[in-house]
Write an enzyme that holds these catalytic residues in place. Structure first.
Site, mmCIF file in Angstrom:
data_model
loop_
_atom_site.group_PDB
_atom_site.id
_atom_site.type_symbol
_atom_site.label_atom_id
_atom_site.label_comp_id
_atom_site.label_asym_id
_atom_site.label_seq_id
_atom_site.Cartn_x
_atom_site.Cartn_y
_atom_site.Cartn_z
ATOM 1 N N GLU A 199 0.191 11.518 10.198
ATOM 2 C CA GLU A 199 -1.210 11.255 9.804
ATOM 3 C C GLU A 199 -1.549 9.791 10.064
ATOM 4 O OE1 GLU A 199 -4.047 12.883 8.623
ATOM 5 O OE2 GLU A 199 -4.802 10.839 8.817
ATOM 6 N N GLY A 205 -10.472 15.734 6.286
ATOM 7 C CA GLY A 205 -11.857 15.889 5.836
ATOM 8 C C GLY A 205 -11.988 16.286 4.375
ATOM 9 N N GLY A 220 -18.108 17.455 0.948
ATOM 10 C CA GLY A 220 -18.838 17.876 -0.238
ATOM 11 C C GLY A 220 -18.219 19.071 -0.936
ATOM 12 N N MET A 247 -18.178 22.106 -0.208
ATOM 13 C CA MET A 247 -18.886 23.404 -0.127
ATOM 14 C C MET A 247 -18.029 24.404 0.626
ATOM 15 S SD MET A 247 -22.793 22.208 0.536
ATOM 16 C CE MET A 247 -23.602 23.641 -0.143
ATOM 17 N N VAL A 290 -0.477 9.681 16.592
ATOM 18 C CA VAL A 290 0.118 10.274 17.786
ATOM 19 C C VAL A 290 -0.705 9.814 18.978
ATOM 20 C CG1 VAL A 290 0.532 12.427 19.028
ATOM 21 C CG2 VAL A 290 1.095 12.250 16.591
ATOM 22 N N GLU A 298 -28.352 23.318 2.968
ATOM 23 C CA GLU A 298 -27.837 22.980 1.651
ATOM 24 C C GLU A 298 -28.751 21.959 1.003
ATOM 25 O OE1 GLU A 298 -24.054 21.381 3.127
ATOM 26 O OE2 GLU A 298 -24.423 19.629 1.872
ATOM 27 N N HIS A 324 -19.914 18.387 10.887
ATOM 28 C CA HIS A 324 -19.182 19.614 11.195
ATOM 29 C C HIS A 324 -18.814 19.730 12.669
ATOM 30 C CE1 HIS A 324 -21.519 21.608 7.590
ATOM 31 N NE2 HIS A 324 -20.640 20.703 7.184
ATOM 32 N N ASN A 369 -20.947 25.872 6.312
ATOM 33 C CA ASN A 369 -19.959 24.789 6.281
ATOM 34 C C ASN A 369 -18.587 25.360 6.670
ATOM 35 O OD1 ASN A 369 -22.008 24.942 4.095
ATOM 36 N ND2 ASN A 369 -21.637 22.768 4.013
HETATM 37 P P1 FAD Z 1 -9.642 17.242 9.759
HETATM 38 O O1 FAD Z 1 -9.867 17.669 8.359
HETATM 39 O O2 FAD Z 1 -10.660 16.385 10.412
HETATM 40 O O3 FAD Z 1 -8.229 16.518 9.780
HETATM 41 C C1 FAD Z 1 -7.701 15.891 10.918
HETATM 42 C C2 FAD Z 1 -6.716 14.833 10.477
HETATM 43 O O4 FAD Z 1 -5.960 14.393 11.593
HETATM 44 C C3 FAD Z 1 -7.355 13.589 9.872
HETATM 45 O O5 FAD Z 1 -6.723 13.282 8.659
HETATM 46 C C4 FAD Z 1 -7.113 12.508 10.922
HETATM 47 O O6 FAD Z 1 -6.961 11.204 10.378
HETATM 48 C C5 FAD Z 1 -5.843 12.985 11.573
HETATM 49 N N1 FAD Z 1 -5.681 12.554 12.975
HETATM 50 C C6 FAD Z 1 -6.602 12.611 13.961
HETATM 51 N N2 FAD Z 1 -6.077 12.186 15.121
HETATM 52 C C7 FAD Z 1 -4.798 11.856 14.878
HETATM 53 C C8 FAD Z 1 -3.729 11.342 15.675
HETATM 54 N N3 FAD Z 1 -3.879 11.112 16.991
HETATM 55 N N4 FAD Z 1 -2.536 11.075 15.080
HETATM 56 C C9 FAD Z 1 -2.356 11.314 13.750
HETATM 57 N N5 FAD Z 1 -3.343 11.798 12.942
HETATM 58 C C10 FAD Z 1 -4.536 12.075 13.507
HETATM 59 N N6 FAD Z 1 -17.039 21.199 5.447
HETATM 60 C C11 FAD Z 1 -17.229 22.200 4.552
HETATM 61 O O7 FAD Z 1 -16.779 23.332 4.773
HETATM 62 N N7 FAD Z 1 -17.925 21.957 3.386
HETATM 63 C C12 FAD Z 1 -18.474 20.743 3.097
HETATM 64 O O8 FAD Z 1 -19.082 20.557 2.032
HETATM 65 C C13 FAD Z 1 -18.296 19.690 4.045
HETATM 66 N N8 FAD Z 1 -18.842 18.446 3.831
HETATM 67 C C14 FAD Z 1 -18.514 17.421 4.683
HETATM 68 C C15 FAD Z 1 -18.940 16.116 4.380
HETATM 69 C C16 FAD Z 1 -18.534 15.054 5.176
HETATM 70 C C17 FAD Z 1 -18.981 13.663 4.837
HETATM 71 C C18 FAD Z 1 -17.693 15.288 6.306
HETATM 72 C C19 FAD Z 1 -17.228 14.162 7.173
HETATM 73 C C20 FAD Z 1 -17.293 16.581 6.611
HETATM 74 C C21 FAD Z 1 -17.697 17.651 5.829
HETATM 75 N N9 FAD Z 1 -17.260 18.943 6.095
HETATM 76 C C22 FAD Z 1 -17.523 19.952 5.207
HETATM 77 C C23 FAD Z 1 -16.490 19.258 7.316
HETATM 78 C C24 FAD Z 1 -14.994 19.476 7.078
HETATM 79 O O9 FAD Z 1 -14.456 18.428 6.291
HETATM 80 C C25 FAD Z 1 -14.276 19.553 8.446
HETATM 81 O O10 FAD Z 1 -14.838 20.647 9.152
HETATM 82 C C26 FAD Z 1 -12.785 19.751 8.322
HETATM 83 O O11 FAD Z 1 -12.195 18.692 7.618
HETATM 84 C C27 FAD Z 1 -12.115 19.870 9.689
HETATM 85 O O12 FAD Z 1 -10.782 20.277 9.493
HETATM 86 P P2 FAD Z 1 -9.663 20.061 10.617
HETATM 87 O O13 FAD Z 1 -8.433 20.741 10.135
HETATM 88 O O14 FAD Z 1 -10.213 20.481 11.927
HETATM 89 O O15 FAD Z 1 -9.409 18.494 10.721
#
Ligand code: FAD
Length: 503
Positions: free
Chosen positions: A35, A111, A116, A118, A246, A356, A441, A479
């Site tokens: 991470e 994320g 939020g 949701m 990475v 929302e 998103h 979401n």
């Molecule tokens: P992520 O959760 O984005 O995780 C990826 C991780 O990989 C991160 O920790 C990042 O630091 C790490 N990473 C990236 N590149 C590298 C690398 N090269 N080496 C090592 N680590 C790395 N979704 C909802 O369903 N409900 C909500 O209410 C909602 N509200 C939101 C509000 C905000 C402000 C934001 C920003 C997003 C919101 N979302 C919401 C969206 C949701 O958080 C994302 O869709 C979700 O987190 C994506 O999941 P993921 O597994 O694809 O990756």
């Protein structure tokens, strides 16, 4: 000196990554997670791990000298964003491309730390349209319920919703929507609504009622570090390395050799190293995973990666807007940062939208109703690798946001007409009523069934998998994290059963 070896390596600690690591660990497979952000468990001088939106400090943003909140101004005043001093490994990142800023979380939990909470499940018909090769029966009978249970999804008590001052803003917006002929629905969340009630009654420290959300919640929210990741570590087979990015991926025998760059909290590179693995799971998020694959293909370390990588990116149709209420319609000075109601106009034949009802928790009466709308937008962006910057460039033109803007405007024009109100133009730079130039998103970049097979296996690359939001083609209608979680559960169950039988 040979690079250390681990059977399974997972990049990132967001939803896709956390699900994958838990299931690998539970199956007895030694797994390392990498991470780039921090582990958020150490209080600062104020006794808190995270800072609030009202008083942001260096913990708020990922290496930025100023906060980049979604609202630019309030009453046209530059009071929303703050200077932060020396750039630091904060929890919220905004990746700025031409015409599009993408918000993502940085830290153990991805994320889930900043969102939020949701937690809606998409309408089945739309899910089937977006992911037609996925067995919807298995998803809706098995993996969605599993994801909701594991994530700690709960729904607000209707009696509490009707009487609490902290959701007056939601009730006002709901009444306006109903007066305009729209339906609304209650949206489940991973913030514990029993905790919210206790913080309102001053029986517990305030978080949702202290303006905490996009820079992290100190209490109440069941983020991944408290659910999937805690369980993953509990298997005894999973370890997490933080502040480590990475950078490169290359083939090594039947597995992969991965380049790592470790930084300190100020961004200084303190160590470069390599780790080798049997299986490599990419859960770095839509932009992170796509960038890693594009870099590998374009710099020639994995030259045979599919041409489909980089395609099919979308914003889930995100648009933010705000309305100015009449003076007799106050929305309340104490607002929960956790949204709980939405205007559901998804079945509109011309302008589908799921909006929302968002808080504007500034601690005083604003007479504003804020919304984050999710719309249908068939436009897709595309990433290419930039050899000069070594980063992925997103190609998204301003006009590609037009379908999102049209759908949102159709909805809110009707509400304004019915109520006799107007838009707020003091919140987004340039007196705009709508902002579709940022998104929460991001979806797509390594699509299921295109860049990968039907279970996230990268084509022609045994042992290389995509587990996260990059699998989803640009739009879900709600979401996304429940869907990202459920899809990752489905994929890893299949991969464990077929590819990773214990060696
Ligand atoms: P992520 O959760 O984005 O995780 C990826 C991780 O990989 C991160 O920790 C990042 O630091 C790490 N990473 C990236 N590149 C590298 C690398 N090269 N080496 C090592 N680590 C790395 N979704 C909802 O369903 N409900 C909500 O209410 C909602 N509200 C939101 C509000 C905000 C402000 C934001 C920003 C997003 C919101 N979302 C919401 C969206 C949701 O958080 C994302 O869709 C979700 O987190 C994506 O999941 P993921 O597994 O694809 O990756």
């Amino acid at each position: 000196e040979a690079a250390p070896y681990v059977p399974a390596l997972v990049v990132g600690t967001g939803y896709g990554a956390a699900v994958t690591a838990l299931r690998l660990g539970a199956a007895g497979i030694r797994t390392t997670m990498i991470e780039m952000g921090q582990l958020w468990n150490t209080p600062g001088k104020d006794g808190k791990v995270f800072c609030s939106t009202l008083k942001p400090d260096r913990r708020s943003m990922w290496f930025s000298s100023r906060t980049k909140a979604p609202l630019d101004t309030f009453l046209w005043l530059d009071v929303v964003n703050r200077d932060l001093g020396r750039p630091y490994a904060g929890v919220l990142d905004r990746i700025d491309f031409p015409n599009m800023g993408v918000y993502v979380g940085r830290g153990v939990g991805g994320g889930s730390l900043v969102n939020g909470g949701m937690a809606p499940t998409p309408q089945r018909a739309y899910f089937e349209k977006m992911l037609p090769t996925v067995d919807a029966d298995a998803m809706y009978k098995r993996y969605f319920p599993l994801a909701r249970r594991m994530l700690g999804v709960n729904t607000i008590d209707p009696r509490y919703l009707e009487q609490t001052p902290v959701y007056k803003y939601a009730r006002v917006s709901r009444r306006h929507a109903h007066q305009a002929g729209f339906r609304t629905s209650v949206v489940p969340n991973v913030y514990d609504f029993n905790y919210l009630r206790r913080e309102e009654n001053k029986q517990a420290p305030r978080s949702a009622l202290a303006g905490e959300v996009i820079y992290g919640n100190n209490h109440g929210k069941q983020s991944l570090d408290k659910t999937y990741l805690a369980d993953a570590l509990g298997t005894g087979n999973v370890t997490i390395r933080t502040l480590t990015r990475v950078t490169t991926i290359r083939q090594q025998g039947k597995g992969y050799l991965v380049g790592l760059e470790q930084i300190d909290v100020w961004g200084k590179v303190v160590r470069r190293s390599e780790i080798s693995c049997g299986s490599l799971f990419l859960g770095a998020g839509s932009i992170g995973t796509t960038e890693l694959l594009l870099r590998a293909r374009e710099t020639g370390t994995l030259p045979d990666l599919p041409t489909a990588i980089g395609n099919g990116w979308g914003t889930n149709g995100n648009v933010m807007t705000a309305r100015a209420n009449h003076l007799w319609d106050p929305t309340g000075s104490l607002q929960s940062t956790i949204p709980t109601l939405a205007i559901d106009n998804w079945n509109d034949p011309k302008h589908p939208a799921f909006a929302e009802i968002a808080p504007l928790p500034v601690g005083l009466e604003t007479w504003a109703s804020l919304y984050l709308a999710i719309t249908v937008n068939p436009e897709r962006g595309r990433f290419t690798y930039n050899h000069t910057t070594d980063r992925a460039d997103l190609h998204w033109s301003a006009s590609q946001s037009t379908p999102s803007l049209r759908s949102a405007q159709a909805l809110f024009d009707k509400i304004n007409n019915a109520i006799g109100t107007t838009y707020r133009r003091d919140l987004f730079a340039g007196n705009r009523a709508f902002a579709a130039d940022f998104c929460y998103h991001p979806l797509g970049g390594a699509l299921l069934g295109k860049a990968t097979d039907n279970y996230g296996r990268v084509r022609n690359h045994p042992g290389l998998y995509v587990t996260d939001s990059s699998l989803i083609p640009g739009s879900l209608g709600v979401n996304p994290f429940v869907t990202i979680t459920a899809l990752a559960e489905r994929n890893i169950a299949h991969v464990l059963a077929t590819d990773l039988k214990r060696r």
